[in-house]
Design a protein around this motif. Sequence first.
Motif, mmCIF file in Angstrom:
data_model
loop_
_atom_site.group_PDB
_atom_site.id
_atom_site.type_symbol
_atom_site.label_atom_id
_atom_site.label_comp_id
_atom_site.label_asym_id
_atom_site.label_seq_id
_atom_site.Cartn_x
_atom_site.Cartn_y
_atom_site.Cartn_z
ATOM 1 N N ARG A 1 0.373 -4.959 -2.574
ATOM 2 C CA ARG A 1 0.062 -6.388 -2.598
ATOM 3 C C ARG A 1 1.119 -7.157 -1.805
ATOM 4 O O ARG A 1 2.249 -6.696 -1.660
ATOM 5 C CB ARG A 1 -0.024 -6.918 -4.024
ATOM 6 N N GLN A 2 0.703 -8.295 -1.314
ATOM 7 C CA GLN A 2 1.619 -9.131 -0.551
ATOM 8 C C GLN A 2 1.312 -10.595 -0.826
ATOM 9 O O GLN A 2 0.203 -11.056 -0.544
ATOM 10 C CB GLN A 2 1.530 -8.833 0.942
ATOM 11 N N ALA A 3 2.291 -11.282 -1.359
ATOM 12 C CA ALA A 3 2.182 -12.714 -1.587
ATOM 13 C C ALA A 3 2.757 -13.443 -0.380
ATOM 14 O O ALA A 3 3.594 -12.893 0.347
ATOM 15 C CB ALA A 3 2.937 -13.100 -2.858
ATOM 16 N N PRO A 4 2.354 -14.678 -0.147
ATOM 17 C CA PRO A 4 2.867 -15.437 1.006
ATOM 18 C C PRO A 4 4.381 -15.516 0.987
ATOM 19 O O PRO A 4 4.996 -15.832 -0.028
ATOM 20 C CB PRO A 4 2.237 -16.816 0.811
ATOM 21 N N GLY A 5 4.983 -15.168 2.130
ATOM 22 C CA GLY A 5 6.425 -15.243 2.260
ATOM 23 C C GLY A 5 7.195 -14.113 1.623
ATOM 24 O O GLY A 5 8.425 -14.118 1.609
ATOM 25 N N LYS A 6 6.465 -13.125 1.088
ATOM 26 C CA LYS A 6 7.134 -11.998 0.436
ATOM 27 C C LYS A 6 6.781 -10.695 1.129
ATOM 28 O O LYS A 6 5.785 -10.596 1.843
ATOM 29 C CB LYS A 6 6.747 -11.937 -1.043
ATOM 30 N N ALA A 7 7.595 -9.683 0.890
ATOM 31 C CA ALA A 7 7.354 -8.371 1.475
ATOM 32 C C ALA A 7 6.194 -7.684 0.766
ATOM 33 O O ALA A 7 5.875 -7.989 -0.390
ATOM 34 C CB ALA A 7 8.606 -7.514 1.364
ATOM 35 N N ARG A 8 5.569 -6.759 1.473
ATOM 36 C CA ARG A 8 4.498 -5.979 0.859
ATOM 37 C C ARG A 8 5.098 -5.086 -0.224
ATOM 38 O O ARG A 8 6.108 -4.421 -0.002
ATOM 39 C CB ARG A 8 3.797 -5.154 1.926
ATOM 40 N N GLU A 9 4.453 -5.074 -1.365
ATOM 41 C CA GLU A 9 4.971 -4.378 -2.552
ATOM 42 C C GLU A 9 4.007 -3.300 -3.006
ATOM 43 O O GLU A 9 2.805 -3.566 -3.154
ATOM 44 C CB GLU A 9 5.174 -5.399 -3.682
ATOM 45 N N GLY A 10 4.519 -2.108 -3.228
ATOM 46 C CA GLY A 10 3.700 -1.039 -3.771
ATOM 47 C C GLY A 10 3.384 -1.288 -5.220
ATOM 48 O O GLY A 10 4.282 -1.586 -6.000
ATOM 49 N N VAL A 11 2.133 -1.167 -5.601
ATOM 50 C CA VAL A 11 1.691 -1.432 -6.968
ATOM 51 C C VAL A 11 1.408 -0.135 -7.708
ATOM 52 O O VAL A 11 1.911 0.082 -8.803
ATOM 53 C CB VAL A 11 0.437 -2.324 -6.955
ATOM 54 N N ALA A 12 0.608 0.719 -7.099
ATOM 55 C CA ALA A 12 0.235 1.971 -7.757
ATOM 56 C C ALA A 12 -0.247 2.965 -6.721
ATOM 57 O O ALA A 12 -0.779 2.575 -5.680
ATOM 58 C CB ALA A 12 -0.859 1.735 -8.792
ATOM 59 N N ALA A 13 -0.055 4.231 -7.023
ATOM 60 C CA ALA A 13 -0.526 5.298 -6.139
ATOM 61 C C ALA A 13 -1.004 6.476 -6.969
ATOM 62 O O ALA A 13 -0.488 6.716 -8.070
ATOM 63 C CB ALA A 13 0.575 5.736 -5.181
ATOM 64 N N ILE A 14 -1.996 7.177 -6.442
ATOM 65 C CA ILE A 14 -2.473 8.387 -7.081
ATOM 66 C C ILE A 14 -2.497 9.483 -6.032
ATOM 67 O O ILE A 14 -3.113 9.336 -4.970
ATOM 68 C CB ILE A 14 -3.859 8.184 -7.732
ATOM 69 N N ASP A 15 -1.792 10.561 -6.311
ATOM 70 C CA ASP A 15 -1.668 11.632 -5.342
ATOM 71 C C ASP A 15 -2.854 12.584 -5.467
ATOM 72 O O ASP A 15 -3.654 12.479 -6.407
ATOM 73 C CB ASP A 15 -0.359 12.388 -5.566
#
Length: 124
Positions: free
Chosen positions: A38-52
Amino acid sequence: QVQLVESGGGSVQAGGSLRLSCVASEFTVMRNCMAWFRQAPGKAREGVAAIDSDGTLSIADSVKGRFTISRDNAKNMVYLQMHSLKPEDTAMYYCATGFRGAPGARLDPAYAYWGQGTQVTVSS
């Protein structure tokens, strides 16, 4: 050509729930690491969840206990179920695959393929 298409975003009040979907084409979801960012305005892209591919999950501390990632191999889709949403969860949410980062760093934005995103807005 690998393609990811997200859907399910929208506007909800704090405390509400949403389920995001990501449909994949030209590759098999179950054989690849799939992730939500996810990425909010003015913020870095953030990992939320992953499934391998082996089912191992990686969940960001900021959403642990509230968000769940899952996949439907038959439909070649990945989902992000979000509960107890907060205004700080407001962001554009992206599906990603083609991990090329360091082992154990599935929430780093080191993915080759990205969807166009779906907007989630949480009001207080």
